[in-house]
Scaffold this motif. Sequence first.
Motif, PDB file in Angstrom:
ATOM      1  N   ASN A  72       0.850  -1.185   0.000  1.00  8.83           N
ATOM      2  CA  ASN A  72       0.000   0.000   0.000  1.00  8.83           C
ATOM      3  C   ASN A  72       0.886   1.235   0.000  1.00  8.83           C
ATOM      4  OD1 ASN A  72      -1.301   2.192   2.030  1.00  8.83           O
ATOM      5  ND2 ASN A  72      -2.891   1.299   0.742  1.00  8.83           N
ATOM      6  N   VAL A  78     -14.747   3.613  -4.947  1.00  4.46           N
ATOM      7  CA  VAL A  78     -13.610   4.458  -5.308  1.00  4.46           C
ATOM      8  C   VAL A  78     -13.136   5.194  -4.053  1.00  4.46           C
ATOM      9  CG1 VAL A  78     -12.798   6.348  -6.753  1.00  4.46           C
ATOM     10  CG2 VAL A  78     -14.496   4.739  -7.646  1.00  4.46           C
ATOM     11  N   LEU A  79     -11.863   5.038  -3.732  1.00  3.74           N
ATOM     12  CA  LEU A  79     -11.285   5.641  -2.529  1.00  3.74           C
ATOM     13  C   LEU A  79     -10.200   6.640  -2.916  1.00  3.74           C
ATOM     14  CD1 LEU A  79     -10.970   2.367  -0.436  1.00  3.74           C
ATOM     15  CD2 LEU A  79     -12.684   4.148  -0.168  1.00  3.74           C
ATOM     16  N   TYR A 124      -6.660   8.474  -3.200  1.00  2.00           N
ATOM     17  CA  TYR A 124      -5.287   7.968  -3.227  1.00  2.00           C
ATOM     18  C   TYR A 124      -4.353   9.057  -2.723  1.00  2.00           C
ATOM     19  CZ  TYR A 124      -0.731   6.599  -5.021  1.00  2.00           C
ATOM     20  OH  TYR A 124       0.602   6.278  -5.121  1.00  2.00           O
ATOM     21  N   PRO A 125      -3.355   8.721  -1.944  1.00  3.80           N
ATOM     22  CA  PRO A 125      -3.089   7.411  -1.336  1.00  3.80           C
ATOM     23  C   PRO A 125      -3.668   7.352   0.070  1.00  3.80           C
ATOM     24  CG  PRO A 125      -1.167   8.820  -1.082  1.00  3.80           C
ATOM     25  CD  PRO A 125      -2.231   9.657  -1.746  1.00  3.80           C
ATOM     26  N   THR A 126      -4.376   6.320   0.391  1.00  3.45           N
ATOM     27  CA  THR A 126      -4.923   6.124   1.731  1.00  3.45           C
ATOM     28  C   THR A 126      -4.733   4.675   2.152  1.00  3.45           C
ATOM     29  OG1 THR A 126      -7.125   5.643   0.846  1.00  3.45           O
ATOM     30  CG2 THR A 126      -6.692   7.918   1.515  1.00  3.45           C
ATOM     31  N   GLU A 146      -7.306   1.969   0.955  1.00  2.00           N
ATOM     32  CA  GLU A 146      -7.174   1.191  -0.280  1.00  2.00           C
ATOM     33  C   GLU A 146      -6.798  -0.261  -0.002  1.00  2.00           C
ATOM     34  OE1 GLU A 146      -5.711   3.794  -3.898  1.00  2.00           O
ATOM     35  OE2 GLU A 146      -4.392   4.075  -2.172  1.00  2.00           O
ATOM     36  N   LYS A 199      -9.907  -2.215  -0.431  1.00  4.76           N
ATOM     37  CA  LYS A 199     -10.259  -2.368  -1.847  1.00  4.76           C
ATOM     38  C   LYS A 199      -9.328  -3.362  -2.544  1.00  4.76           C
ATOM     39  CE  LYS A 199     -10.685   0.425  -6.069  1.00  4.76           C
ATOM     40  NZ  LYS A 199     -12.078   0.091  -6.437  1.00  4.76           N
ATOM     41  N   ARG A 200      -8.048  -3.315  -2.211  1.00  2.00           N
ATOM     42  CA  ARG A 200      -7.096  -4.240  -2.832  1.00  2.00           C
ATOM     43  C   ARG A 200      -7.335  -5.670  -2.377  1.00  2.00           C
ATOM     44  NH1 ARG A 200      -2.378  -1.997  -4.888  1.00  2.00           N
ATOM     45  NH2 ARG A 200      -1.932  -4.138  -5.551  1.00  2.00           N
TER      46      ARG A 200
END
Length: 472
Positions: free
Chosen positions: A376, A432-433, A435-437, A440, A443-444
């Motif tokens: 991440n 949809v989140l 970036y960068p957080t 994610e 979501k990944r």
Amino acid sequence: MKRIKTDICVIGAGSGGLSVAAGAVQMGAQVVLLEGHKMGGDCLNYGCVPSKALIAAAKHAHAMGSGAPFGVAPVDPEVNFAKAKDHVASVIAHIAPVDSQERFESLGCTVIREYGRFISPTEVQAGETVIEARRFVIATGSGPFVPPIPGIEDTPHYTNETIFDLRERPEHLIIIGGGPIGMEMAQAHRRLGCEVTVIEGAKAMGKDDPELAAVVLDTLRAEGVTIVEGQQAARVSGTEGAIKVETDGATYEGTHLLMAVGRKVNLDKLDLERGNVAHDRAVKLDDRLRSVSNKRVYAVGDCAGGLQFTHVAGYHAGIIVRSCVLGLWWAKASTRHIPWATYTDPELAHVGLSEAQAREEHGANIEIVRFPYEENDRALAEGKTKGLIKVLVVRGRPVGASIVGAHAGELIGMWAMAIANKQKMSAIAGTVLPYPTLGEINKRAAGAYFSPRLFENPTVKTVVGLVQKYLP
């Protein structure tokens, strides 16, 4: 003797009782609230709030010695232990007005600062007042359980109800109990300059996913916490400043002793037999949180048995308000969607089924997806790469998730929502989140579930080939 008739009598002004009282009175019910000790209960005064405040102080101390990878020269922090406890006290004081007698009286509650006890199935006495109510809600919470270890009665020791009053830094804190409370306090005190030894009779953090718990335990050991597993405390002795704990295998010496082996539900003062309220270690309830023996009586939080968390008490309060105030008798409690977190660094959070539970319940239908923090970008930028997420999936729906790493307690919320609302993995993957957080990572993880279905599926490749060949 004064008598009061009311709609709802809430016994206990901790998080669950206060939530019931506030919701019911603001919807128009008459409410009597009883509290014989501190408003706000364990969470405000001895649990969640002070522990997280102390952990925050410890994080600042730790940061001063861990900046080298960022080009910041590490220094040994000068810890003023008493001022760290002043921070704890100030946080409690800031929150206290929200839970205060004055606030609840302003909402319309009748607040009586006495312990309540049943004198009949329809009456509770608090001091010189008898309350007759259509419904009673037992919300007395729990307190620290101190097992009858030989020597404990004659040996000075702390629990979560007293450790935050200690203003002189322990030179060497021995903690009996390797659960969430024990491990949180171990790391906090270690970072504030104490030597710390944790003694656990079984496996430290034994109720958590072992793969993820190992990440936390390895970190604590690397920071200098001694963790002894598989050794029961057989005897304790000593005086303040010279404590000795003997196990079957060794003897451990320190200066202070903290007992963190579990919780005991506070039922002793209630005279439940006179109220015809069946109980064992907690009140015996149906799935509506109503007593199985006295239909006037409900219970919330720790008194209901099961998970012992502040947010569970709040959830229970919502069930009871819907049932008792709004008449929605079908409102029932469940635990499948309840998350929890341990606020060590890294944090560890969980919701839904564990891997063992999922395999037992769903067998070969379980799929496990993982995604590491180290992939991440935000975690890389902040040097928070230690950790992973692990999601258990059945036919496209998450049934359990565990996260170990930075802000795991925040990240678990997305999975709690998905499980509570029976959402599919596609709902997470399609979100949809920014970036960068760290968000994610969730979501990944969902993407990791779909990747083999998209990239390793020959049918997909065939379809793509046809599309590329014939699409104008």
